[in-house]
Design a protein around this motif. Structure first.
Motif, PDB file in Angstrom:
ATOM      1  N   LEU A 107     -44.196 -66.951  57.739  1.00  0.00           N
ATOM      2  CA  LEU A 107     -42.905 -67.634  57.747  1.00  0.00           C
ATOM      3  C   LEU A 107     -42.427 -67.813  59.177  1.00  0.00           C
ATOM      4  O   LEU A 107     -42.694 -66.966  60.035  1.00  0.00           O
ATOM      5  CB  LEU A 107     -41.834 -66.832  56.987  1.00  0.00           C
ATOM      6  CG  LEU A 107     -42.027 -66.588  55.488  1.00  0.00           C
ATOM      7  CD1 LEU A 107     -40.988 -65.595  54.999  1.00  0.00           C
ATOM      8  CD2 LEU A 107     -41.927 -67.896  54.716  1.00  0.00           C
ATOM      9  N   ILE A 131     -48.365 -63.718  53.548  1.00  0.00           N
ATOM     10  CA  ILE A 131     -47.555 -64.922  53.739  1.00  0.00           C
ATOM     11  C   ILE A 131     -47.063 -65.015  55.179  1.00  0.00           C
ATOM     12  O   ILE A 131     -46.795 -64.000  55.826  1.00  0.00           O
ATOM     13  CB  ILE A 131     -46.366 -64.987  52.758  1.00  0.00           C
ATOM     14  CG1 ILE A 131     -45.326 -63.914  53.082  1.00  0.00           C
ATOM     15  CG2 ILE A 131     -46.842 -64.855  51.313  1.00  0.00           C
ATOM     16  CD1 ILE A 131     -44.024 -64.121  52.334  1.00  0.00           C
ATOM     17  N   ARG A 173     -35.596 -76.544  55.466  1.00  0.00           N
ATOM     18  CA  ARG A 173     -37.011 -76.397  55.125  1.00  0.00           C
ATOM     19  C   ARG A 173     -37.119 -75.577  53.848  1.00  0.00           C
ATOM     20  O   ARG A 173     -36.283 -74.711  53.575  1.00  0.00           O
ATOM     21  CB  ARG A 173     -37.815 -75.733  56.258  1.00  0.00           C
ATOM     22  CG  ARG A 173     -37.919 -76.603  57.507  1.00  0.00           C
ATOM     23  CD  ARG A 173     -38.881 -76.008  58.519  1.00  0.00           C
ATOM     24  NE  ARG A 173     -40.275 -76.043  58.084  1.00  0.00           N
ATOM     25  CZ  ARG A 173     -41.053 -77.129  58.128  1.00  0.00           C
ATOM     26  NH1 ARG A 173     -40.559 -78.275  58.578  1.00  0.00           N
ATOM     27  NH2 ARG A 173     -42.312 -77.072  57.736  1.00  0.00           N
ATOM     28  N   ILE A 203     -47.826 -68.705  50.025  1.00  0.00           N
ATOM     29  CA  ILE A 203     -47.016 -69.904  50.218  1.00  0.00           C
ATOM     30  C   ILE A 203     -47.876 -71.107  49.843  1.00  0.00           C
ATOM     31  O   ILE A 203     -48.851 -71.426  50.522  1.00  0.00           O
ATOM     32  CB  ILE A 203     -46.529 -70.034  51.674  1.00  0.00           C
ATOM     33  CG1 ILE A 203     -45.677 -68.825  52.069  1.00  0.00           C
ATOM     34  CG2 ILE A 203     -45.734 -71.336  51.844  1.00  0.00           C
ATOM     35  CD1 ILE A 203     -44.379 -68.698  51.306  1.00  0.00           C
ATOM     36  N   LEU A 215     -42.254 -82.395  51.083  1.00  0.00           N
ATOM     37  CA  LEU A 215     -42.825 -81.817  49.870  1.00  0.00           C
ATOM     38  C   LEU A 215     -42.944 -82.857  48.763  1.00  0.00           C
ATOM     39  O   LEU A 215     -43.934 -82.889  48.027  1.00  0.00           O
ATOM     40  CB  LEU A 215     -41.968 -80.645  49.398  1.00  0.00           C
ATOM     41  CG  LEU A 215     -41.971 -79.394  50.289  1.00  0.00           C
ATOM     42  CD1 LEU A 215     -41.085 -78.315  49.705  1.00  0.00           C
ATOM     43  CD2 LEU A 215     -43.391 -78.866  50.480  1.00  0.00           C
ATOM     44  N   LEU A 243     -43.382 -70.360  46.822  1.00  0.00           N
ATOM     45  CA  LEU A 243     -44.184 -69.142  46.717  1.00  0.00           C
ATOM     46  C   LEU A 243     -44.824 -69.086  45.336  1.00  0.00           C
ATOM     47  O   LEU A 243     -44.142 -69.209  44.318  1.00  0.00           O
ATOM     48  CB  LEU A 243     -43.277 -67.921  46.931  1.00  0.00           C
ATOM     49  CG  LEU A 243     -43.917 -66.538  46.932  1.00  0.00           C
ATOM     50  CD1 LEU A 243     -44.908 -66.395  48.085  1.00  0.00           C
ATOM     51  CD2 LEU A 243     -42.838 -65.461  47.030  1.00  0.00           C
ATOM     52  N   ALA A 251     -39.994 -73.513  51.201  1.00  0.00           N
ATOM     53  CA  ALA A 251     -41.336 -72.999  50.937  1.00  0.00           C
ATOM     54  C   ALA A 251     -41.440 -72.658  49.459  1.00  0.00           C
ATOM     55  O   ALA A 251     -40.482 -72.167  48.861  1.00  0.00           O
ATOM     56  CB  ALA A 251     -41.626 -71.765  51.787  1.00  0.00           C
ATOM     57  N   GLU A 302     -45.045 -75.761  52.340  1.00  0.00           N
ATOM     58  CA  GLU A 302     -43.798 -75.608  53.089  1.00  0.00           C
ATOM     59  C   GLU A 302     -43.500 -76.908  53.824  1.00  0.00           C
ATOM     60  O   GLU A 302     -44.411 -77.578  54.317  1.00  0.00           O
ATOM     61  CB  GLU A 302     -43.885 -74.465  54.098  1.00  0.00           C
ATOM     62  CG  GLU A 302     -42.597 -74.272  54.886  1.00  0.00           C
ATOM     63  CD  GLU A 302     -42.701 -73.186  55.953  1.00  0.00           C
ATOM     64  OE1 GLU A 302     -41.859 -73.183  56.870  1.00  0.00           O
ATOM     65  OE2 GLU A 302     -43.633 -72.366  55.886  1.00  0.00           O
ATOM     66  N   LEU A 309     -36.524 -70.413  49.733  1.00  0.00           N
ATOM     67  CA  LEU A 309     -37.781 -69.933  49.163  1.00  0.00           C
ATOM     68  C   LEU A 309     -37.718 -70.113  47.654  1.00  0.00           C
ATOM     69  O   LEU A 309     -36.865 -69.546  46.979  1.00  0.00           O
ATOM     70  CB  LEU A 309     -37.994 -68.458  49.510  1.00  0.00           C
ATOM     71  CG  LEU A 309     -39.319 -67.837  49.076  1.00  0.00           C
ATOM     72  CD1 LEU A 309     -40.502 -68.536  49.766  1.00  0.00           C
ATOM     73  CD2 LEU A 309     -39.344 -66.340  49.382  1.00  0.00           C
TER      74      LEU A 309
END
Length: 333
Positions: A41, A39, A220, A229, A238, A224, A222, A232, A51
């Motif tokens: 980041l 991953i 922000r 990921i 999103l 998982l 993300a 993001e 997350l």
């Protein structure tokens, strides 16, 4: 973990500034199960990064790696500008961690818990008492300071937990599901605390199962899933990944409705309800384009409603769940 990785953000004057947290290709396995499968980041300083992921997705594993509690099997990472592999002690001095389970000792008072943390951070007695008093007041715990922590409510214990995390003045804080089990009032209090931390320049890395929480707090987000990921971006970015957004126009006059249907040829019709539905991402530009088309023909809708996917839709779509929330959110305009 190999040495040196540095992600940077570019400020307006062109100066490169290290990200608060950066990682490339982080991997972690337990036996033959890959919890993290490479991953990446990059978290900007002074922001909230959330997350999300199903239970067992590896969210806590990410927190444990980045807070130096466990090592990664592969990849590179830096926290507060320092390499996790070569400078773990320096990283620990720059961060604070509040785990899923409270670190509060219920056998001693709230004040004693704070003073214990001050001792662990090697603060002088005078400085430790000053910091303790300030944080207890800041987190509205002064009245309960002399009481055993075992008598505190869940919300009070969580506030004390975060106050203890702040004793060392960390610039980066990892909050692993900080509001799990809290009532709505305590959850909103915790949200306000997180906002105040960020206003003070602290970077917050937040894991949560409350999608509303991520939507409310995070700069922000993300997602998982299966060790990777899946997506993001900002909450708005999103939401736009998921189809189904549309604008619904309702009319009371049949003649006006028919004129609108002729103008908006790409809309779907409901002649009985006198409504038109047109695909839209809900953006200001998209709405303006629809309204401009109506204005050009001298048509005015009696009601305009924007329907947009929410983070529930995003989460379930990205994590492969077969169960989606029933209706989308509606905002009447």
């Amino acid at each position: 973990m190999p040495n040196s990785v540095m992600h940077t953000t570019i400020e307006g004057d062109g100066q490169q500034v290290p990200a608060a947290v950066s990682a490339v290709g982080l991997r972690k396995s337990y036996g033959d199960r890959a919890v993290l499968d490479g991953i990446d980041l990059r978290i900007q300083a002074g922001s909230v990064f959330a997350l999300l992921g199903p239970n067992g997705a590896g969210k806590t594993t990410v927190v444990k790696i980045l807070s130096t509690l466990i090592g990664a099997d592969g990849g590179q990472a830096q926290v507060a500008g320092h390499d996790l592999a070569t400078d773990p002690q320096v990283v620990r001095a720059a961060i604070g961690v509040t785990g899923q389970f409270s670190a509060v000792d219920g056998l001693i008072t709230g004040e004693e818990n704070m003073l214990l943390m001050a001792d662990l951070h090697h603060l002088s007695k005078t400085e430790g008492r000053r910091v303790t008093a300030e944080l207890l007041e800041r987190f509205d715990l002064t009245d309960a300071a002399k009481k055993p922590a075992s008598t505190y409510s869940g919300g009070m214990k969580r506030r004390l937990d975060i106050a203890m995390t702040l004793v060392g003045s960390p610039r980066i804080i990892f909050l692993d599901e900080p509001t799990t089990g809290l009532d709505p009032r305590s959850r909103h209090t915790m949200w306000q605390i997180i906002r105040e931390l960020v206003t003070g320049g602290v970077t917050v890395f937040l894991t949560t199962q409350y999608l509303e929480e991520a939507d409310e707090l995070a700069d922000r987000i993300a997602v998982l899933n299966n060790g990777r990921i899946a997506a993001e971006g900002t909450a708005r970015e999103l939401k736009r990944l998921i189809p189904g957004g549309h604008v619904r126009l309702r009319f009371t006059d049949p003649t006006t409705y028919r004129s609108a249907a002729t103008t908006l040829t790409d809309a779907t019709h409901d002649d009985e309800a006198l409504t038109l539905q047109i695909l839209s991402d809900g953006s200001q530009r998209d709405l303006r384009a629809i309204l401009d088309r109506l204005d050009t023909s001298g048509i005015e809708a009696d009601e305009l409603t924007v329907h947009t996917p929410d983070l529930d839709d995003v989460f379930f779509a990205l994590t492969g769940s077969t169960t989606l929330p029933a209706p989308t959110k509606e905002t009447a305009r």
